[in-house]
Design a protein around this motif. Structure first.
Motif, PDB file in Angstrom:
ATOM      1  N   VAL A   1     116.725  37.127 -26.003  1.00 37.14           N
ATOM      2  CA  VAL A   1     117.009  38.183 -25.031  1.00 37.14           C
ATOM      3  C   VAL A   1     115.931  39.251 -25.165  1.00 37.14           C
ATOM      4  O   VAL A   1     115.659  39.732 -26.260  1.00 37.14           O
ATOM      5  N   VAL A   2     115.315  39.620 -24.039  1.00 34.78           N
ATOM      6  CA  VAL A   2     114.296  40.673 -24.065  1.00 34.78           C
ATOM      7  C   VAL A   2     114.783  41.967 -23.435  1.00 34.78           C
ATOM      8  O   VAL A   2     114.182  43.013 -23.624  1.00 34.78           O
ATOM      9  N   HIS A   3     115.888  41.895 -22.693  1.00 30.72           N
ATOM     10  CA  HIS A   3     116.463  43.107 -22.091  1.00 30.72           C
ATOM     11  C   HIS A   3     117.939  42.881 -21.784  1.00 30.72           C
ATOM     12  O   HIS A   3     118.314  41.832 -21.272  1.00 30.72           O
ATOM     13  N   GLU A   4     118.737  43.891 -22.104  1.00 36.70           N
ATOM     14  CA  GLU A   4     120.152  43.902 -21.719  1.00 36.70           C
ATOM     15  C   GLU A   4     120.495  45.270 -21.184  1.00 36.70           C
ATOM     16  O   GLU A   4     120.111  46.283 -21.765  1.00 36.70           O
ATOM     17  N   SER A   5     121.186  45.288 -20.067  1.00 34.37           N
ATOM     18  CA  SER A   5     121.712  46.532 -19.519  1.00 34.37           C
ATOM     19  C   SER A   5     122.968  46.181 -18.732  1.00 34.37           C
ATOM     20  O   SER A   5     123.288  45.002 -18.571  1.00 34.37           O
ATOM     21  N   ALA A   6     123.659  47.186 -18.251  1.00 36.17           N
ATOM     22  CA  ALA A   6     124.879  46.928 -17.496  1.00 36.17           C
ATOM     23  C   ALA A   6     124.569  46.005 -16.323  1.00 36.17           C
ATOM     24  O   ALA A   6     123.726  46.311 -15.491  1.00 36.17           O
ATOM     25  N   GLY A   7     125.199  44.846 -16.307  1.00 40.46           N
ATOM     26  CA  GLY A   7     125.044  43.921 -15.197  1.00 40.46           C
ATOM     27  C   GLY A   7     123.868  42.965 -15.290  1.00 40.46           C
ATOM     28  O   GLY A   7     123.699  42.125 -14.418  1.00 40.46           O
ATOM     29  N   LEU A   8     123.023  43.077 -16.341  1.00 38.41           N
ATOM     30  CA  LEU A   8     121.820  42.247 -16.379  1.00 38.41           C
ATOM     31  C   LEU A   8     121.455  41.836 -17.802  1.00 38.41           C
ATOM     32  O   LEU A   8     121.510  42.660 -18.723  1.00 38.41           O
ATOM     33  N   GLU A   9     121.109  40.564 -17.966  1.00 32.68           N
ATOM     34  CA  GLU A   9     120.485  40.089 -19.197  1.00 32.68           C
ATOM     35  C   GLU A   9     119.243  39.326 -18.787  1.00 32.68           C
ATOM     36  O   GLU A   9     119.279  38.501 -17.873  1.00 32.68           O
ATOM     37  N   LEU A  10     118.145  39.613 -19.447  1.00 35.51           N
ATOM     38  CA  LEU A  10     116.877  38.955 -19.187  1.00 35.51           C
ATOM     39  C   LEU A  10     116.405  38.324 -20.478  1.00 35.51           C
ATOM     40  O   LEU A  10     116.375  38.983 -21.524  1.00 35.51           O
ATOM     41  N   GLY A  11     116.093  37.019 -20.425  1.00 31.47           N
ATOM     42  CA  GLY A  11     115.668  36.330 -21.627  1.00 31.47           C
ATOM     43  C   GLY A  11     114.544  35.361 -21.358  1.00 31.47           C
ATOM     44  O   GLY A  11     114.236  35.035 -20.211  1.00 31.47           O
ATOM     45  N   VAL A  12     113.929  34.906 -22.431  1.00 30.54           N
ATOM     46  CA  VAL A  12     112.890  33.885 -22.371  1.00 30.54           C
ATOM     47  C   VAL A  12     113.454  32.644 -23.058  1.00 30.54           C
ATOM     48  O   VAL A  12     113.976  32.732 -24.170  1.00 30.54           O
ATOM     49  N   TYR A  13     113.362  31.508 -22.375  1.00 33.66           N
ATOM     50  CA  TYR A  13     113.877  30.242 -22.885  1.00 33.66           C
ATOM     51  C   TYR A  13     112.708  29.272 -22.958  1.00 33.66           C
ATOM     52  O   TYR A  13     112.018  29.050 -21.960  1.00 33.66           O
ATOM     53  N   VAL A  14     112.481  28.717 -24.146  1.00 31.67           N
ATOM     54  CA  VAL A  14     111.384  27.772 -24.349  1.00 31.67           C
ATOM     55  C   VAL A  14     111.962  26.452 -24.847  1.00 31.67           C
ATOM     56  O   VAL A  14     112.726  26.431 -25.817  1.00 31.67           O
TER      57      VAL A  14
ATOM     58  N   LEU B   1     108.302  23.607 -21.771  1.00 40.61           N
ATOM     59  CA  LEU B   1     108.742  24.365 -20.605  1.00 40.61           C
ATOM     60  C   LEU B   1     109.151  25.756 -21.058  1.00 40.61           C
ATOM     61  O   LEU B   1     109.919  25.903 -22.010  1.00 40.61           O
ATOM     62  N   SER B   2     108.608  26.779 -20.394  1.00 40.76           N
ATOM     63  CA  SER B   2     108.976  28.169 -20.677  1.00 40.76           C
ATOM     64  C   SER B   2     109.523  28.776 -19.397  1.00 40.76           C
ATOM     65  O   SER B   2     108.895  28.681 -18.338  1.00 40.76           O
ATOM     66  N   VAL B   3     110.704  29.390 -19.501  1.00 46.93           N
ATOM     67  CA  VAL B   3     111.321  29.993 -18.321  1.00 46.93           C
ATOM     68  C   VAL B   3     111.828  31.389 -18.635  1.00 46.93           C
ATOM     69  O   VAL B   3     112.235  31.688 -19.755  1.00 46.93           O
ATOM     70  N   LEU B   4     111.771  32.232 -17.623  1.00 41.86           N
ATOM     71  CA  LEU B   4     112.382  33.553 -17.664  1.00 41.86           C
ATOM     72  C   LEU B   4     113.777  33.370 -17.091  1.00 41.86           C
ATOM     73  O   LEU B   4     113.942  32.738 -16.038  1.00 41.86           O
ATOM     74  N   VAL B   5     114.787  33.863 -17.790  1.00 39.74           N
ATOM     75  CA  VAL B   5     116.179  33.667 -17.379  1.00 39.74           C
ATOM     76  C   VAL B   5     116.800  35.025 -17.086  1.00 39.74           C
ATOM     77  O   VAL B   5     116.749  35.932 -17.926  1.00 39.74           O
ATOM     78  N   LEU B   6     117.362  35.170 -15.890  1.00 40.44           N
ATOM     79  CA  LEU B   6     118.039  36.405 -15.497  1.00 40.44           C
ATOM     80  C   LEU B   6     119.509  36.086 -15.276  1.00 40.44           C
ATOM     81  O   LEU B   6     119.844  35.233 -14.445  1.00 40.44           O
ATOM     82  N   PHE B   7     120.374  36.737 -16.040  1.00 36.65           N
ATOM     83  CA  PHE B   7     121.823  36.586 -15.886  1.00 36.65           C
ATOM     84  C   PHE B   7     122.389  37.829 -15.218  1.00 36.65           C
ATOM     85  O   PHE B   7     122.083  38.947 -15.640  1.00 36.65           O
ATOM     86  N   GLU B   8     123.226  37.621 -14.203  1.00 36.51           N
ATOM     87  CA  GLU B   8     123.991  38.723 -13.640  1.00 36.51           C
ATOM     88  C   GLU B   8     125.247  38.846 -14.491  1.00 36.51           C
ATOM     89  O   GLU B   8     126.092  37.948 -14.495  1.00 36.51           O
ATOM     90  N   ARG B   9     125.363  39.917 -15.250  1.00 34.45           N
ATOM     91  CA  ARG B   9     126.538  40.116 -16.098  1.00 34.45           C
ATOM     92  C   ARG B   9     127.594  40.894 -15.319  1.00 34.45           C
ATOM     93  O   ARG B   9     127.447  42.074 -15.058  1.00 34.45           O
ATOM     94  N   ARG B  10     128.649  40.177 -14.942  1.00 28.87           N
ATOM     95  CA  ARG B  10     129.735  40.812 -14.195  1.00 28.87           C
ATOM     96  C   ARG B  10     130.685  41.506 -15.149  1.00 28.87           C
ATOM     97  O   ARG B  10     130.982  40.965 -16.227  1.00 28.87           O
TER      98      ARG B  10
END
Length: 107
Positions: free
Chosen positions: A22-35, A93-102
């Protein structure tokens, strides 16, 4: 404001043989790098939140609910919450992952 270095995280995970950070977490959002590095399989389980994958590097296939989507650098794929999905047919494979945290619903 929160700045982060995706390339450094991607390199660190690649050297470790893959993983998620995880590279960023805030209300409603998680952003991570998955390799993912072959032959290690993708061990994801369906998630409780909608997510968006953006391929940073490599090629592969994302299987979502039995449908195959070829992915490569620059490809983005939206996956609904609860959908069965996994990456296959990749070497690296490297991907940027964006989760909408409800927010949790109150009973």
């Amino acid at each position: 404001m929160h700045a982060f270095e995706i390339a450094a995280v991607k390199q660190r995970l690649r050297e470790a043989g893959g993983g998620y950070e995880v590279v960023h977490e805030s209300a409603g959002l998680e952003l991570g790098v998955y390799v993912l590095v072959a032959p290690e399989p993708d061990r994801q389980q369906p998630h409780d939140d909608d997510e968006l994958y953006v391929v940073l590097e490599g090629t592969g296939v994302l299987q979502v609910e039995g449908e195959d989507v070829a992915v490569r650098e620059g490809t983005a794929v939206f996956v609904e919450a609860g959908a069965e999905h996994e990456f296959t047919a990749y070497e690296h494979l490297s991907v940027l992952v964006l989760f909408e945290r409800r927010p949790a619903e109150n009973p």
